[in-house]
Design a protein around this motif. Structure first.
Motif, PDB file in Angstrom:
ATOM      1  N   ALA A  62       0.938  -1.109  -0.036  1.00 29.69           N
ATOM      2  CA  ALA A  62       0.248  -0.047  -0.081  1.00 29.69           C
ATOM      3  C   ALA A  62       0.905   1.141   0.045  1.00 29.69           C
ATOM      4  O   ALA A  62       0.565   2.048  -0.611  1.00 29.69           O
ATOM      5  N   VAL A  87      -4.954   3.768  -3.623  1.00 30.84           N
ATOM      6  CA  VAL A  87      -4.937   2.464  -3.079  1.00 30.84           C
ATOM      7  C   VAL A  87      -6.219   2.264  -2.195  1.00 30.84           C
ATOM      8  O   VAL A  87      -6.515   3.059  -1.352  1.00 30.84           O
ATOM      9  N   VAL A 118      -4.315   6.325   1.499  1.00 33.73           N
ATOM     10  CA  VAL A 118      -4.711   5.090   1.384  1.00 33.73           C
ATOM     11  C   VAL A 118      -6.024   4.886   2.038  1.00 33.73           C
ATOM     12  O   VAL A 118      -6.187   5.116   3.346  1.00 33.73           O
ATOM     13  N   ALA A 178       1.077   3.817  -3.003  1.00 31.77           N
ATOM     14  CA  ALA A 178       0.562   5.321  -2.803  1.00 31.77           C
ATOM     15  C   ALA A 178       1.728   6.096  -3.199  1.00 31.77           C
ATOM     16  O   ALA A 178       1.647   7.424  -3.757  1.00 31.77           O
ATOM     17  N   ALA A 233       0.336   5.320   5.754  1.00 27.55           N
ATOM     18  CA  ALA A 233      -0.638   5.077   4.847  1.00 27.55           C
ATOM     19  C   ALA A 233      -1.941   6.227   4.737  1.00 27.55           C
ATOM     20  O   ALA A 233      -2.134   6.415   3.675  1.00 27.55           O
TER      21      ALA A 233
END
Length: 403
Positions: free
Chosen positions: A18, A28, A194, A22, A189
């Protein structure tokens, strides 16, 4: 054009994929079946911060640099002072302060590269004799978690022995447990946009507008992809977690050279894993197909009896479990990592984790396969139904994987 990438599984491999995607500008979405991220990299909440099995980062791998560059590595537990003098070796039924010299000199430090197509026991026996070969094979259990390392490819075992026995040690531990690393990866993330969907069990392969990366355990991936042949051998290990009242003189670790097995006192390096006045231990005992959880527990207790005086009376908390196929891939004679299930499954679907066709050991395989899967996915010119994709299934195309 912004690419959409869907990831199934929120463990170390899934989060690595991820973040990599990204950072490359992809949109994502990650689905995790459990209520929290981490997979096998979870750490229990206090007062005893135990990992779901042994978790070490080897600083010789590419993931080490990648995590450090992003500020994700965090604080590491310091190496215990005079650690070599506080490790004990169970050999020929007794606890010793040093391993057999022949094992160190002729097997662990031998400069010749072991063959792929011969088992470790046969190769090491020819070099140093049966007794030394068996001791070295048992010691490799600290990095293999397999009940019979001597039956595995000599090259596979040799590479892991050298890294597990390196001085200074390559194996380092995240302070506070691996859960801290997962928390930092998840936070990063979110910063990158994400979409993290927890408590979102995926029963069928998503029909997505873009590549799908499957980052689950291999049995789950086989069900999701409808491919029962998607298998590879891994270890089966009994884990015994203990919290003991502290006592001066307890060893840092016990390595069994008569049969694969290991006991480690994690609070030696990271006292915050248990309340003050207590120490946290984990015993890791590989068991064979015909052995039971009770066999592994009995093995752990024999080692504890030898090295941790009065441990039964000092026990304030205890947990036992069996880790089945969750300790990474092992390679039989005649096979290498290249023979494991391919990363590229075709039609825009990619497989990542610690049992797939990527180099490294333990978490390094998860990391390398995740980075490679994203690299392959971003090369596709169309969605899952498109054409013109690279179909190597290998991690050789990435320079960092050669590290």
């Amino acid at each position: 054009m912004t690419r959409n990438i869907t990831i199934v599984g929120g463990g170390f491999a899934g989060l690595t994929a991820a973040l990599t995607a990204a950072e490359a500008g992809a949109r994502v979405t990650l689905y995790e079946a459990h209520g929290t991220l981490g997979g096998r990299a979870r750490t229990a909440d206090g007062p005893y911060r135990v990992n779901e099995g042994p978790h070490a980062l080897y600083n010789g791998g590419p993931h080490w640099t990648w995590l450090r560059q992003r500020g994700l590595l965090g604080e590491l537990a310091p190496l215990p002072a005079l650690a070599p003098t506080r490790i004990r070796f169970h050999h020929k039924g007794a606890l010793r302060r040093v391993p057999p010299l022949a094992m160190v000199r002729q097997t662990l430090r031998d400069g010749r590269q072991a063959p792929v197509d011969v088992d470790f026991r046969t190769w090491a026996t020819e070099l140093a004799g049966r007794e030394t070969a068996e001791a070295a094979a048992a010691y490799s259990g600290v990095a293999l978690y397999h009940h019979d390392p001597g039956a595995l490819s000599a090259r596979f075992v040799q590479e892991r022995l050298r890294r597990a026995a390196s001085v200074p040690p390559e194996a380092r531990f995240i302070k506070g447990g691996w859960g801290r690393l997962i928390e930092r990866m998840a936070a990063r993330a979110w910063e990158l946009g994400v979409r993290l969907e927890t408590s979102a069990r995926v029963e069928t392969l998503p029909v997505a507008d873009g590549p799908v990366i499957v980052a689950t355990a291999l049995p789950s991936a086989a069900r999701l992809l409808g491919d029962p042949g998607l298998t590879w051998e891994s270890g089966r290990t009994v884990l015994v977690d203990l919290a003991l009242r502290s006592r001066r003189g307890d060893p840092f670790a016990i390595s069994d050279l008569d049969a694969p097995g290991w006991v480690e006192r994690f609070t030696t390096q990271d006292p915050g894993l248990a309340p003050a006045g207590e120490e946290l231990l984990q015993a890791q005992l590989p068991i064979g197909p015909g052995e039971s959880k009770a066999d592994g527990v009995a093995h752990a207790e024999r080692l504890l009896d030898l090295g941790f005086a009065g441990w039964r009376e000092r026990t304030v908390w205890r947990r036992e479990s069996v880790s089945q196929g969750r300790t990474g891939a092992v390679d039989r004679p005649g096979t290498t990592w290249r023979d494991r299930p391919a990363i590229d499954r075709g039609d825009g679907v990619y497989l990542v984790g610690d049992q797939v066709a990527a180099p490294g050991m333990l978490a390094e395989v998860s990391f390398t396969s995740a980075v490679e899967a994203v690299s392959l996915a971003l090369r596709t010119r169309t969605g899952r139904a498109g054409t013109g994709r690279t179909r190597t299934g290998r991690a050789e195309s990435l320079d960092l994987n050669r590290a």
